[in-house]
Motif scaffolding. Structure first.
Motif, PDB file in Angstrom:
ATOM      1  N   GLU A 176      43.401 -73.559 -79.102  1.00 55.31           N
ATOM      2  CA  GLU A 176      43.426 -72.662 -77.940  1.00 55.31           C
ATOM      3  C   GLU A 176      42.456 -73.146 -76.858  1.00 55.31           C
ATOM      4  N   PHE A 177      41.260 -73.562 -77.269  1.00 53.00           N
ATOM      5  CA  PHE A 177      40.274 -74.030 -76.303  1.00 53.00           C
ATOM      6  C   PHE A 177      40.739 -75.324 -75.623  1.00 53.00           C
ATOM      7  N   LEU A 178      41.249 -76.268 -76.410  1.00 56.06           N
ATOM      8  CA  LEU A 178      41.685 -77.543 -75.841  1.00 56.06           C
ATOM      9  C   LEU A 178      42.894 -77.371 -74.935  1.00 56.06           C
ATOM     10  N   THR A 179      43.762 -76.426 -75.267  1.00 56.60           N
ATOM     11  CA  THR A 179      44.905 -76.139 -74.395  1.00 56.60           C
ATOM     12  C   THR A 179      44.419 -75.672 -73.033  1.00 56.60           C
ATOM     13  N   GLY A 180      43.403 -74.809 -73.031  1.00 58.76           N
ATOM     14  CA  GLY A 180      42.820 -74.353 -71.770  1.00 58.76           C
ATOM     15  C   GLY A 180      42.182 -75.488 -70.986  1.00 58.76           C
ATOM     16  N   LEU A 181      41.473 -76.361 -71.686  1.00 59.08           N
ATOM     17  CA  LEU A 181      40.867 -77.527 -71.018  1.00 59.08           C
ATOM     18  C   LEU A 181      41.941 -78.412 -70.406  1.00 59.08           C
ATOM     19  N   GLY A 182      43.031 -78.568 -71.117  1.00 59.56           N
ATOM     20  CA  GLY A 182      44.109 -79.434 -70.649  1.00 59.56           C
ATOM     21  C   GLY A 182      44.747 -78.965 -69.358  1.00 59.56           C
ATOM     22  N   GLU A 183      44.633 -77.686 -69.055  1.00 64.99           N
ATOM     23  CA  GLU A 183      45.254 -77.145 -67.843  1.00 64.99           C
ATOM     24  C   GLU A 183      44.655 -77.742 -66.577  1.00 64.99           C
ATOM     25  N   GLY A 184      43.427 -78.270 -66.645  1.00 62.26           N
ATOM     26  CA  GLY A 184      42.815 -78.903 -65.475  1.00 62.26           C
ATOM     27  C   GLY A 184      43.039 -80.394 -65.396  1.00 62.26           C
ATOM     28  N   ALA A 185      43.843 -80.937 -66.309  1.00 61.19           N
ATOM     29  CA  ALA A 185      44.000 -82.387 -66.396  1.00 61.19           C
ATOM     30  C   ALA A 185      44.620 -82.997 -65.142  1.00 61.19           C
ATOM     31  N   ASP A 186      45.619 -82.354 -64.562  1.00 60.03           N
ATOM     32  CA  ASP A 186      46.279 -82.936 -63.393  1.00 60.03           C
ATOM     33  C   ASP A 186      45.310 -83.113 -62.231  1.00 60.03           C
TER      34      ASP A 186
END
Length: 199
Positions: A176-186
């Motif tokens: 869940e935490f890494l999914t949230g972090l991934g949202e800023g990847a772009d």
């Protein structure tokens, strides 16, 4: 006339889109001294920011897991410094930068235990790898929303061992935490790409 940002401005100036914490001043100075390419500095800053978020989450989520926060942040901020000597690896595959980065850091007076991250960030499966190495490796993947199951499993095992919670629960929480972090990847990827490979 096109403004070309300096190493120090890329490393330290305030950013808003994405908002990235600055690199440690001593790291920024070292990157400037070795002539790090602008894109490399941008990459190190993005990974450093993600590593800080990751370490902060681990501290809140599993206080029983002893993590050297400063070691992780330094490792994230310098893990690819060897690409200064192998700039072709900024835009293509290669592992020559790993040993070269460690040697470069040692040559500039960095202690071996801090310089090691330049060599370990791609070898998380090696026996005896410390949790700090795992977190640097994880930040180096997650900053661009790349998920690596075997690496994440190692982090989950550390969390479960330290906190005594079931592996499946730690997996769900980390996911869940890494999914949230991934949202800023772009935004992070676009910011890095805006900086030239060569200075």
């Amino acid at each position: 006339m096109t403004f070309i940002p300096t190493v120090l401005s890329i490393a330290l100036d305030e950013t808003s889109d994405p908002a990235l914490r600055p690199l440690p001043r001593e790291v920024a100075a070292l990157l400037d001294e070795v002539g790090a390419p602008p894109r490399l500095v941008a990459h190190l800053r993005a990974v450093h920011d993600v590593a800080a978020r990751l370490v902060d989450w681990v501290g809140r989520h599993c206080p029983a897991l002893a993590v050297d926060r400063e070691a992780v942040l330094f490792g994230a901020a310098t893990h690819d410094i060897g690409k200064t000597l192998h700039p072709d690896e900024l835009s293509g595959p290669g592992a020559r930068h790993e040993a070269a980065g460690r040697e470069l850091l040692l040559a500039h007076g960095v202690r071996p235990e801090a310089a090691r991250f330049a060599g370990t960030h791609a070898s998380w499966g090696t026996p005896g790898v410390a949790v700090e190495d795992l977190l640097v490796s994880l930040a180096d993947k997650v900053w661009k929303n790349k998920r690596v199951a075997d690496l994440e499993d190692l982090v989950v095992a550390e969390l479960s061992r330290a906190g005594g919670r079931p592996v499946w629960q730690e997996f769900l929480d980390l996911d869940e935490f890494l999914t949230g972090l991934g949202e800023g990847a772009d935004l992070r990827l676009a910011w890095q790409a805006a900086h030239p490979v060569h200075g």
